[in-house]
Design an enzyme around this catalytic site. Sequence first.
Site, PDB file in Angstrom:
ATOM      1  N   LYS A   2       0.846  -1.217   0.000  1.00  0.00           N
ATOM      2  CA  LYS A   2       0.000   0.000   0.000  1.00  0.00           C
ATOM      3  C   LYS A   2       0.869   1.250   0.000  1.00  0.00           C
ATOM      4  O   LYS A   2       0.653   2.179  -0.792  1.00  0.00           O
ATOM      5  CB  LYS A   2      -0.878   0.001   1.238  1.00  0.00           C
ATOM      6  CG  LYS A   2      -1.551   1.359   1.526  1.00  0.00           C
ATOM      7  CD  LYS A   2      -2.502   1.328   2.690  1.00  0.00           C
ATOM      8  CE  LYS A   2      -1.917   1.837   3.962  1.00  0.00           C
ATOM      9  NZ  LYS A   2      -1.686   3.273   4.073  1.00  0.00           N
ATOM     10  N   CYS A  97      -5.022   8.196   9.055  1.00  0.00           N
ATOM     11  CA  CYS A  97      -5.290   7.708  10.413  1.00  0.00           C
ATOM     12  C   CYS A  97      -4.918   8.784  11.445  1.00  0.00           C
ATOM     13  O   CYS A  97      -3.972   9.525  11.270  1.00  0.00           O
ATOM     14  CB  CYS A  97      -4.469   6.449  10.691  1.00  0.00           C
ATOM     15  SG  CYS A  97      -4.862   5.149   9.535  1.00  0.00           S
TER      16      CYS A  97
HETATM   17  C1  EPZ Z   1       4.097   6.638   6.546  1.00  0.00           C
HETATM   18  O1  EPZ Z   1       3.454   7.753   7.140  1.00  0.00           O
HETATM   19  C2  EPZ Z   1       3.035   5.562   6.441  1.00  0.00           C
HETATM   20  N1  EPZ Z   1       1.946   6.040   5.581  1.00  0.00           N
HETATM   21  C3  EPZ Z   1       2.493   5.211   7.826  1.00  0.00           C
HETATM   22  O2  EPZ Z   1       1.665   4.074   7.654  1.00  0.00           O
HETATM   23  C4  EPZ Z   1       3.645   4.798   8.739  1.00  0.00           C
HETATM   24  O3  EPZ Z   1       3.153   4.648  10.049  1.00  0.00           O
HETATM   25  C5  EPZ Z   1       4.752   5.850   8.721  1.00  0.00           C
HETATM   26  O4  EPZ Z   1       5.158   6.142   7.371  1.00  0.00           O
HETATM   27  C6  EPZ Z   1       5.999   5.382   9.473  1.00  0.00           C
HETATM   28  O5  EPZ Z   1       6.495   4.213   8.861  1.00  0.00           O
HETATM   29  C7  EPZ Z   1       2.150   6.068   4.244  1.00  0.00           C
HETATM   30  O6  EPZ Z   1       3.215   5.705   3.750  1.00  0.00           O
HETATM   31  C8  EPZ Z   1       0.998   6.572   3.419  1.00  0.00           C
HETATM   32  P1  EPZ Z   1       6.540   9.694   8.687  1.00  0.00           P
HETATM   33  P2  EPZ Z   1       4.202   9.180   7.143  1.00  0.00           P
HETATM   34  O7  EPZ Z   1       6.636  10.955   7.905  1.00  0.00           O
HETATM   35  O8  EPZ Z   1       5.059   9.305   5.934  1.00  0.00           O
HETATM   36  C9  EPZ Z   1       7.003  13.039  12.023  1.00  0.00           C
HETATM   37  C10 EPZ Z   1      -0.275   2.834   7.563  1.00  0.00           C
HETATM   38  O9  EPZ Z   1      -0.831   2.211   8.459  1.00  0.00           O
HETATM   39  N2  EPZ Z   1       6.944  14.000  10.914  1.00  0.00           N
HETATM   40  O10 EPZ Z   1       7.609   8.646   8.488  1.00  0.00           O
HETATM   41  O11 EPZ Z   1       3.176  10.208   7.412  1.00  0.00           O
HETATM   42  C11 EPZ Z   1       5.666  12.336  12.222  1.00  0.00           C
HETATM   43  O12 EPZ Z   1       4.821  13.126  13.044  1.00  0.00           O
HETATM   44  C12 EPZ Z   1       0.251   4.211   7.830  1.00  0.00           C
HETATM   45  O13 EPZ Z   1      -0.047   2.382   6.406  1.00  0.00           O
HETATM   46  C13 EPZ Z   1       7.157  15.345  11.187  1.00  0.00           C
HETATM   47  O14 EPZ Z   1       7.376  15.737  12.327  1.00  0.00           O
HETATM   48  O15 EPZ Z   1       5.132   9.009   8.429  1.00  0.00           O
HETATM   49  C14 EPZ Z   1       6.083  11.047  12.887  1.00  0.00           C
HETATM   50  O16 EPZ Z   1       6.259  11.260  14.264  1.00  0.00           O
HETATM   51  C15 EPZ Z   1      -0.116   4.692   9.205  1.00  0.00           C
HETATM   52  N3  EPZ Z   1       7.111  16.239  10.158  1.00  0.00           N
HETATM   53  C16 EPZ Z   1       7.457  10.749  12.264  1.00  0.00           C
HETATM   54  O17 EPZ Z   1       7.902  11.971  11.672  1.00  0.00           O
HETATM   55  C17 EPZ Z   1       6.871  15.843   8.863  1.00  0.00           C
HETATM   56  O18 EPZ Z   1       6.870  16.713   7.956  1.00  0.00           O
HETATM   57  C18 EPZ Z   1       7.429   9.703  11.159  1.00  0.00           C
HETATM   58  O19 EPZ Z   1       6.421  10.081  10.246  1.00  0.00           O
HETATM   59  C19 EPZ Z   1       6.658  14.475   8.603  1.00  0.00           C
HETATM   60  C20 EPZ Z   1       6.702  13.563   9.646  1.00  0.00           C
END
Ligand code: EPZ
Length: 386
Positions: A2, A97
């Site tokens: 996904k 989510c």
């Molecule tokens: C991706 O989300 C996935 N979604 C999530 O999966 C997954 O939990 C996550 O990566 C971590 O592996 C998709 O790929 C569509 P991040 P993403 O940016 O990219 C912080 C599922 O179930 N952050 O790696 O949004 C954020 O708050 C979903 O398939 C910032 O602070 O996650 C978090 O604490 C749920 N500023 C951490 O980084 C930003 O600009 C990691 O988030 C971006 C993120």
Amino acid sequence: AKNAAVAVIPAAIMADGICVIDNLPYIEDVRCLYTTLNKIGIECTYEDKHTLKIDSVNDICTKVTFDEVRKMRASYYLLGALLARFKKAEVAMPGGCNFGTRPIDLHLKGFRALGAQVEVNGEIVCVKAEKLKGASIYMDTVSVGATINIMLAATMAEGTTTIENAAKEPHIVDVANFLNMMGAKIKGAGTDVIKIVGVEHLHGAEYTIIPDQIEAGTYMIAAAITKGRVKVQNIIPTHMDSLSAKLIEIGINIEEGDDYITVDATDADFKATSIRTMAYPGLPTDLQPQMAALLSVCEGTSMITENVWEKRYQYIDELKKLGAKITVEGRVAIIEGVKELSGATVEATDLRAGAAMIIAALNARGETVIGEVKYIDRGYEEVENK
Ligand code: EPZ
């Protein structure tokens, strides 16, 4: 996978030619992107349930603010893709989510570093650039979405971009491979330094998406909690290393082939253990709820530390309805194992929490009814049949 599909499909917009992407999951998030691409003028057609043909030659509307976009987090990849090719985009802030605040500040910081003007007007994110220039970008936080989005925008910038402290998830490698098939020049995806030499234009390509490590992990854990023996096939076993290691710690037998893993829990003693979620190659946060369900029936005291999302324990109350004994303190959940769970009526609070309810219900004595299964359908194709 996904989380590869929802990035590869927007990336196809960057080609001024035809892309054919197969091995796509037939799930709500992909159908939502299919609708979105058609609404902005791209000819996107389903060749079959798992294959999309994307023809983005004609002119495309770069203002993407209708409802479909607000439903899912991955909509933000439209910013990077449209900015790369058309040097402008307006996209409604992503949904997805609810695990507390999910900022996109790192995405926007990356776009600015590449020379784009960025404005957030209420719900709409506007980006535009006379031209994009390669830059050296250090990620304050390891972020899957920001790493991919900056990689998209940098692919068609002038000059070289390096992304340091990049996320290393398998789906990042998948997006980089797809972009390179279209003529991009990206090296180092899967390591923490990604180097991108900008190109003027990308041509169409055919691509097969990788298997989903989170879906595979979900079925491996379901096999474990039911004391079953299950061969999970058409997967990439190395993507599962962190989970396989944890299941072995619990006392479950794991046998690996080149494209399958057999989970044998028939005579496992289900010892308690502790897990800490981490960016890849650590234990994925997206398997945390599913592991909590399994640890609920492992003898002894287990501990989970959720290091990625600030609030990803909303599902614990639902697990407790099934008889789990769990207390949450901030990012830590303490689990006292019970012999077995008992059926109840519960709700999916988000996609992976819904998967955790299914896993717990497979163990619970008696009938369990799970509500809000629309969340589960966002990320799992025909989970009940599989
Ligand atoms: C991706 O989300 C996935 N979604 C999530 O999966 C997954 O939990 C996550 O990566 C971590 O592996 C998709 O790929 C569509 P991040 P993403 O940016 O990219 C912080 C599922 O179930 N952050 O790696 O949004 C954020 O708050 C979903 O398939 C910032 O602070 O996650 C978090 O604490 C749920 N500023 C951490 O980084 C930003 O600009 C990691 O988030 C971006 C993120």
